[in-house]
Design a protein around this motif. Structure first.
Motif, PDB file in Angstrom:
ATOM      1  N   GLY A 281       0.791  -1.231   0.000  1.00  0.00           N
ATOM      2  CA  GLY A 281       0.000   0.000   0.000  1.00  0.00           C
ATOM      3  C   GLY A 281       0.813   1.265   0.000  1.00  0.00           C
ATOM      4  N   THR A 282       2.149   1.161   0.092  1.00  0.00           N
ATOM      5  CA  THR A 282       2.928   2.408   0.119  1.00  0.00           C
ATOM      6  C   THR A 282       2.971   3.033  -1.259  1.00  0.00           C
ATOM      7  N   LYS A 283       3.250   4.323  -1.259  1.00  0.00           N
ATOM      8  CA  LYS A 283       3.384   5.033  -2.530  1.00  0.00           C
ATOM      9  C   LYS A 283       4.628   4.522  -3.232  1.00  0.00           C
ATOM     10  N   PRO A 284       4.672   4.625  -4.560  1.00  0.00           N
ATOM     11  CA  PRO A 284       5.907   4.272  -5.260  1.00  0.00           C
ATOM     12  C   PRO A 284       7.042   5.147  -4.740  1.00  0.00           C
TER      13      PRO A 284
ATOM     14  N   THR B 118       2.188  10.977  -8.621  1.00  0.00           N
ATOM     15  CA  THR B 118       0.859  10.810  -8.061  1.00  0.00           C
ATOM     16  C   THR B 118       0.896   9.724  -7.006  1.00  0.00           C
ATOM     17  N   ASP B 119      -0.078   9.749  -6.118  1.00  0.00           N
ATOM     18  CA  ASP B 119      -0.189   8.640  -5.178  1.00  0.00           C
ATOM     19  C   ASP B 119      -1.080   7.568  -5.810  1.00  0.00           C
ATOM     20  N   ASN B 120      -1.420   6.555  -5.039  1.00  0.00           N
ATOM     21  CA  ASN B 120      -2.102   5.413  -5.642  1.00  0.00           C
ATOM     22  C   ASN B 120      -3.484   5.755  -6.173  1.00  0.00           C
ATOM     23  N   SER B 121      -4.105   6.800  -5.620  1.00  0.00           N
ATOM     24  CA  SER B 121      -5.446   7.137  -6.104  1.00  0.00           C
ATOM     25  C   SER B 121      -5.391   8.092  -7.288  1.00  0.00           C
ATOM     26  N   GLY B 122      -4.180   8.430  -7.750  1.00  0.00           N
ATOM     27  CA  GLY B 122      -4.062   9.246  -8.946  1.00  0.00           C
ATOM     28  C   GLY B 122      -4.043  10.732  -8.689  1.00  0.00           C
ATOM     29  N   LYS B 123      -3.981  11.144  -7.417  1.00  0.00           N
ATOM     30  CA  LYS B 123      -3.919  12.583  -7.137  1.00  0.00           C
ATOM     31  C   LYS B 123      -2.465  13.033  -7.144  1.00  0.00           C
ATOM     32  N   VAL B 124      -2.222  14.203  -7.709  1.00  0.00           N
ATOM     33  CA  VAL B 124      -0.854  14.703  -7.784  1.00  0.00           C
ATOM     34  C   VAL B 124      -0.400  15.116  -6.384  1.00  0.00           C
ATOM     35  N   ASP B 125       0.854  14.782  -6.080  1.00  0.00           N
ATOM     36  CA  ASP B 125       1.380  15.121  -4.762  1.00  0.00           C
ATOM     37  C   ASP B 125       1.306  16.623  -4.515  1.00  0.00           C
ATOM     38  N   ARG B 126       1.102  16.956  -3.252  1.00  0.00           N
ATOM     39  CA  ARG B 126       0.963  18.370  -2.921  1.00  0.00           C
ATOM     40  C   ARG B 126       2.253  19.139  -3.140  1.00  0.00           C
ATOM     41  N   ASP B 127       3.379  18.451  -2.954  1.00  0.00           N
ATOM     42  CA  ASP B 127       4.636  19.198  -3.061  1.00  0.00           C
ATOM     43  C   ASP B 127       5.243  19.125  -4.458  1.00  0.00           C
TER      44      ASP B 127
ATOM     45  N   MET C  87      -3.148  17.861 -17.667  1.00  0.00           N
ATOM     46  CA  MET C  87      -3.497  18.209 -16.285  1.00  0.00           C
ATOM     47  C   MET C  87      -4.020  19.632 -16.239  1.00  0.00           C
ATOM     48  N   ALA C  88      -5.015  19.868 -15.451  1.00  0.00           N
ATOM     49  CA  ALA C  88      -5.542  21.219 -15.303  1.00  0.00           C
ATOM     50  C   ALA C  88      -4.508  22.076 -14.584  1.00  0.00           C
TER      51      ALA C  88
END
Lengths: 138, 328
Positions: free
Chosen positions: A65-68, A90-99, B1-2
């Protein structure tokens, strides 16, 4: 966390809880006899095996379950930014990392503190005019 | 990407910035119009997010660009009510709004006078000093801007952004050695910046072509430096399209011209041109890599979608020149 890793972790936790419960029951039931025999009681092998196996399963689930992991080498990391853009971070759910910020040195070329806002406005107005022309032409 | 409102929007395409600017009213509506900085408030209300202020700052830039002055002013008002009108960064943003909405040269002169006024009170106000330089340049007074920038760098020599701007000003005036020097200073401050290495390579190449062909002695020196810089940018960043593009361009120019043959030993400490076989190898490598990047980016393979369309198109054109030459 993906479904696979969640299943593994939950399954491992159930097994571990079961092993703990068994160990407790075993010691409770065996303690009168043990005091009579005046020796410590060791747990049966199956409980020990269950504990070890469940721990391994939990660890597998968490690792899955860890991020790549991010690249350690500078050139690999930089290449990843150039080649994949935001998609590579991105994390596993496809959201771009905040940083994630793309190439951190791109500000040295875009120089936001020296921005020529009047030129940008002119260029944007020009772009709009072009677009309108194309739209009217159709 | 947006596009995200959290990155500086300077490099966005017009379409992307329009899209971003259209989100401004929604952003303004969704966040509270005034945030008190008192500790009591933060106990009662939610904690303030630092991203919000970056968001406002970037929205000002984008809205000004797309001509949505109303939203820009509103963002600025919120920044003023949070940080006060005498905050240096807010002052610079305020100046930016005034610059953008100035209708004629007279109003621009007014803004410039205002900057001078602020700087006479506090001449270490770096955001305002930078705005003043940018305004001077925008008004076509590039040499004034350059001298002001040199003054700024005199007391703040570790400002990589300012060095980079200085290099750009010198380049626009055709002063290649000075531009190269300034960008080298950026590299001293950020030695791992692969795009700056590529930029320096591009400057060297421009200087070489402007120096008047292979007959000139400085041509070889510039070309050798350019090869070195492009190679370094590739070393720092795998599959760097810009670096390979430059490497191919320079090595091809050297292989076609007679620059490689007359490679005499230059002054001591200078980087001599690599011999012909090395150049050929470099050219081959750059061609192969560019072809791979173009092919995979065009196929939109997973993990190869980060390149900009314009860059891959330019690389394809460069490769096409090669095949055309072979067919002839």
């Amino acid at each position: 966390m993906t479904i696979l890793s969640k299943t593994f972790t939950v399954l491992g936790s159930i097994l571990l809880a079961h092993a703990c419960y068994s160990a407790r029951e075993h010691t409770t039931l065996q303690s009168p006899r043990a005091t009579a025999a005046a020796g410590s009681v060791s747990l049966p092998v199956d409980i020990i095996i269950e504990t070890i196996v469940s721990t391994v399963i939990i660890i597998t689930g968490l690792v899955l379950g860890t991020k790549p992991l991010r690249p350690l080498e500078w050139r690999v990391w930089a290449g990843k930014i150039e080649r994949e853009g935001a998609e590579g971070f991105t994390d596993n759910s496809g959201k771009v990392d905040r940083d994630f910020m793309g190439n951190p040195f791109s500000v040295l070329e875009s120089r936001p503190n020296f921005v020529d806002i009047r030129k940008q406005r002119r260029e944007f107005a020009e772009w709009l005019r072009q677009k309108d022309k194309v739209l009217q032409g159709q | 990407m947006a596009p995200s409102v959290l990155y500086p929007p300077v490099q966005l395409s017009p379409a992307a910035s329009l899209e971003l600017a259209q989100t401004a009213p929604a952003v303004l509506k969704s966040s509270p119009s005034s945030v008190s900085s008192s500790p009591l408030f933060s106990l009662v209300g939610g904690s303030e997010k630092s991203e919000q202020w970056i968001q406002y700052e970037n929205l000002i830039l984008t809205c000004l660009r797309t001509g949505d002055d109303q939203s820009a002013r509103e963002c600025l008002e919120r920044l003023v009510s949070r940080f006060g009108a005498d905050n240096e960064r807010v002052q610079a943003l305020d100046g930016l709004v005034k610059e953008a909405t100035a209708k004629n040269n007279g109003e621009l002169e007014e803004v410039l006078k205002e900057y001078d006024q602020i700087l006479s009170e506090n001449d270490t106000n770096i955001p305002i000093a930078k705005r003043r330089i940018a305004l001077l340049r925008s008004m076509g007074r590039a040499s004034d801007a350059a001298s002001a920038l040199v003054q700024l760098l005199d007391f703040s020599p570790t400002d990589a952004e300012a060095w980079s701007e200085l290099s750009d000003i010198y380049l626009s005036q055709g002063l290649y050695p000075q531009a190269i020097y300034a960008i080298e200073e950026v590299l001293v401050l950020a030695p791992n910046a692969w795009n700056i290495h590529a930029r320096l390579g591009e400057l060297q190449y421009m200087a070489a072509t402007a120096s008047g062909g292979a007959a000139n002695g400085s041509y070889q020196k510039y070309m050798a430096e350019a090869i070195k810089r492009f190679s370094r940018s590739i070393e720092l960043c795998d599959d760097y399209l810009r670096g390979y593009y430059g490497l191919k361009l320079v090595s091809k120019a050297l292989l076609n011209g007679d620059g490689a043959k007359t490679s005499k030993q230059t002054e001591e400490g200078d980087f001599a041109l690599p011999d012909r076989s090395t150049l050929e190898k470099l050219h081959e490598l750059a061609t192969a890599k560019l072809a791979e990047i173009v092919r995979r980016a065009a196929a939109k393979e997973r993990g190869w979608r980060g390149y900009s369309e314009a860059e891959t198109a330019a690389a394809r054109e460069l490769l096409a020149q090669d095949t055309a030459a072979v067919q002839r």
